[in-house]
Design an enzyme around this catalytic site. Sequence first.
Site, short mmCIF file in Angstrom:
data_model
loop_
_atom_site.label_atom_id
_atom_site.label_comp_id
_atom_site.label_asym_id
_atom_site.label_seq_id
_atom_site.Cartn_x
_atom_site.Cartn_y
_atom_site.Cartn_z
N LYS C 20 -1.02 3.77 -1.53
CA LYS C 20 -1.82 2.56 -1.37
C LYS C 20 -0.94 1.36 -1.01
CE LYS C 20 -5.87 3.99 -3.97
NZ LYS C 20 -6.81 3.73 -5.08
N GLU C 137 3.16 0.84 -14.69
CA GLU C 137 3.88 -0.42 -14.51
C GLU C 137 4.27 -0.59 -13.05
OE1 GLU C 137 7.18 -2.40 -17.21
OE2 GLU C 137 8.14 -1.12 -15.73
#
Lengths: 202, 202, 202, 202
Positions: C20, C137
């Site tokens: 992405k 994260e």
Amino acid sequence: MNWKSMLAPYAQVVEELKVKLKGIRKQFEYESEHSPIEFITGRVKPVPSILEKAENRKIPLENIDTEIQDIAGVRVVCQFVDDIYAIVEMIRARKDLLIVEEKDYVSKKKDSGYRSYHLIIEYPVETIDGMKKLLAEIQIRTLAMNFWATNEHSLNYKYKGSIPADIKERLQKAAEAAFKLDEEMSMIKHEVQEAQRIFHRK
Amino acid sequence: MNWKSMLAPYAQVVEELKVKLKGIRKQFEYESEHSPIEFITGRVKPVPSILEKAENRKIPLENIDTEIQDIAGVRVVCQFVDDIYAIVEMIRARKDLLIVEEKDYVSKKKDSGYRSYHLIIEYPVETIDGMKKLLAEIQIRTLAMNFWATNEHSLNYKYKGSIPADIKERLQKAAEAAFKLDEEMSMIKHEVQEAQRIFHRK
Amino acid sequence: MNWKSMLAPYAQVVEELKVKLKGIRKQFEYESEHSPIEFITGRVKPVPSILEKAENRKIPLENIDTEIQDIAGVRVVCQFVDDIYAIVEMIRARKDLLIVEEKDYVSKKKDSGYRSYHLIIEYPVETIDGMKKLLAEIQIRTLAMNFWATNEHSLNYKYKGSIPADIKERLQKAAEAAFKLDEEMSMIKHEVQEAQRIFHRK
Amino acid sequence: MNWKSMLAPYAQVVEELKVKLKGIRKQFEYESEHSPIEFITGRVKPVPSILEKAENRKIPLENIDTEIQDIAGVRVVCQFVDDIYAIVEMIRARKDLLIVEEKDYVSKKKDSGYRSYHLIIEYPVETIDGMKKLLAEIQIRTLAMNFWATNEHSLNYKYKGSIPADIKERLQKAAEAAFKLDEEMSMIKHEVQEAQRIFHRK
């Protein structure tokens, strides 16, 4: 000129060199040693850039194979300045390619501030029409040199080679900062390398 | 034995062979010709399989380099039976490897129904300890042969080499169906190849 | 505990986030604009590191899913300091993830000299047992920050968190040099960005 | 029309679907179960094919987004016919996409002999201009169906949709051989699946 078919063997050279140099990196990791290679990129020179270079240097199209040396280009980026020379040694020792020229812009930087080690090699590649020996360029530099060079390249492109004086000056300052970073890193190099050995042995 | 470090050069051989054979495929596409190569896979033999083979054949561990020929393995899968022989010819012509053995299980299938063409090659690979000549196996087969062989391999593994008679029989029937598919495809091969030429020229 | 199967969905989160974020980079290139993303890396935290963190923080194994926030980790590296904030904005605007925490160590660096922007996100991932929401994260930093942090990480590992005073001092100097490089680059940023726009439009 | 920029989000859809479906495959392997997915390919429809389809179906260019459903296309290839339906079930259960149409050419093959399961989905993708919902096609088929379809596609292209009667007949025979292979394989499917479970557990 059928560029796609003319450039296909060069694309093959780039792919093979990338796989071979990446292999060095992996072997160092298996041995739990500091790898002198951080990462590798490669590209075939785009056709417009080939044509521009041929025109500027008055190279007839039938000679670009022998007179343009960087149609196939591979870049090796490393952490420390010393790594550059370690990589050069390893490439010199290989039997699957021949070094035809070396340019050391690391110990002797260009006026612009550019630093890198360049090797021109002759590489035998198998094609569907038999074996061919092609020229390729290998550039070796630290992360900081690479960062700087990437920016300078964009600016040079924009100003067609004649960067205005004030921007040139700022680039010089950035080059000094990059050089300083390389120097500071060299000071802790030995410590970091030993740490990486322990790290990979984990 | 440090297997990771012992197998690293074999992993390198697999990577280089994959890049080189994939290069052939791309060159055929550039030339708008039917590529005899559909796809390529590769693997380093897992350590438990190496140990099992060494034990079965009474090979001392210090000799596995020379006596186990498929530690590095590459598989070339193609569309048509004829493509297999075209690929064998191309590999024979290469200067960057040496064929040391050929086994043609295509024209003469194994009793199990297994069909494939096997090449054992000697391949020079650069390592961080210098150049080494290592053995590798190249298997060449059609899509239908590959489909069948994949299933047979799983069954063989399950039954430790002695597949029950009824399953063996069903496998034979599947082998015949795969063979039949290859034959039917060969009948339209010429048409398809010409169609692909037009397709890629687009 | 079956770690492979427990970590598989985290590996999937890392792969999806990488694809992405790489997509963002490509779209900027298509639009001939400066991409705020230089490159992306990702990793699943190795099991020994998970166990160590769980022990240090007294986290029971059944809670690591909710209490260890960086089992899935993705790092976004960019050219300029401003790019960091542009990336944070873009991630905040996405509908396919939820930000649960932000830590800005760029404007307020850690005592060690460490600089980076951290986002903790909740990401919905489809598994073969249905949809799960997992924590991950995202670290965002410049090339210079990344260079420094990589070295500090190795040293920290070697000295188990207590780096000797003299080496700490040298690391500080290197951090200053990295900071200086980022500042010098920021001075020519506008020029470089405009140059890149021209470059990609070519 | 700026095709590159118009097609970029579709390329992103293809990349994301590939990563997501590959993830399913890996999870089955971690669980030591037969994966219903053998391999996955994807492509964005080439511009000339989009234009041809638009012309044939009288679709105005401003409507291709909504009326051409296969600009983004992903193909899932599996070993056994039953796997096709297992994959359809898994895609139906996902929350990150919406199925808008299903065509079952497996239980009811086309006159040409073509067999495959088609899903048209609506997929939300984040772009640099915000979230967009785009259509994509997922084709699911066995290895044998895929082999046949690849060849038929080339021939159809060559003869512009009207394949001569004699070649059509041969294609039919090949389709029957492919069907027969699928049937024979189904007979040993249960055995093979159990074998694969053992294999991966190794």
